[in-house]
Design a protein around this motif. Structure first.
Motif, PDB file in Angstrom:
ATOM      1  N   LEU A  52       0.875  -1.176   0.000  1.00 40.63           N
ATOM      2  CA  LEU A  52       0.000   0.000   0.000  1.00 40.63           C
ATOM      3  C   LEU A  52       0.907   1.219   0.000  1.00 40.63           C
ATOM      4  CD1 LEU A  52      -2.797   1.391   0.388  1.00 40.63           C
ATOM      5  CD2 LEU A  52      -2.389   1.199   2.848  1.00 40.63           C
ATOM      6  N   LEU A  69      -4.456   7.567  -2.225  1.00 42.23           N
ATOM      7  CA  LEU A  69      -3.954   6.217  -2.461  1.00 42.23           C
ATOM      8  C   LEU A  69      -3.258   6.188  -3.814  1.00 42.23           C
ATOM      9  CD1 LEU A  69      -3.939   3.139  -1.764  1.00 42.23           C
ATOM     10  CD2 LEU A  69      -6.061   3.004  -3.037  1.00 42.23           C
ATOM     11  N   LEU A  72      -2.378   0.182  -4.408  1.00 40.69           N
ATOM     12  CA  LEU A  72      -2.727  -0.966  -3.582  1.00 40.69           C
ATOM     13  C   LEU A  72      -2.552  -2.176  -4.475  1.00 40.69           C
ATOM     14  CD1 LEU A  72      -3.946  -2.375  -1.067  1.00 40.69           C
ATOM     15  CD2 LEU A  72      -6.189  -2.007  -2.106  1.00 40.69           C
TER      16      LEU A  72
END
Length: 138
Positions: A52, A69, A72
């Protein structure tokens, strides 16, 4: 990062991604790894099995910094076992501890498993990123 994109676009060259990582990886953009624990054969479950990578973004409406983000990834052999969900929950805890009010991400419309996970975790579509290819030979 390369493995993530190769899963979705297997015939594409992603040699440029190392430059992206060098440009954005810093102490402000932590990268967490998950190693496989248990019986394993190096050729079956290379370690690490998941990662991650999160960082910063600016909300285009409010102007506030929030968590974003970047990546991932869970190797195919370990998907649908809760590893991605656990990483996302870890990232959410990290973002809350920093005082962030939201987490943003970009996901390919064709990546149904990722879309399902993000929806399950409460993410909602806020905007659509649209592209148009330009034929430069004309």
């Amino acid at each position: 990062m390369k493995r993530t994109y190769q899963d979705i676009f297997p015939n594409q060259d992603f040699s440029h991604l190392s430059q992206t990582v060098e440009q954005y990886l810093s102490n402000d953009t932590p990268l967490w790894w998950v190693d496989f624990i248990g019986k394993q054969s190096e050729d079956i479950y290379p370690s690490p099995i998941a990662c991650l990578w999160m960082g910063n973004a600016i909300d285009q409406i409010t102007g506030l910094r929030h968590a974003h983000l970047f990546l991932l990834y869970v190797i195919p052999e370990h998907r649908r076992r809760g590893v991605g969900k656990a990483l996302m929950q870890y990232g959410e805890t990290w973002a809350k501890a920093r005082g962030d009010k939201q987490i943003g991400l970009q996901v390919f419309a064709s990546n149904a498993p990722a879309l399902d996970l993000y929806k399950q975790l409460g993410f909602q579509t806020q905007s659509l990123w649209m592209v148009k290819g330009l034929n430069c030979e004309e």
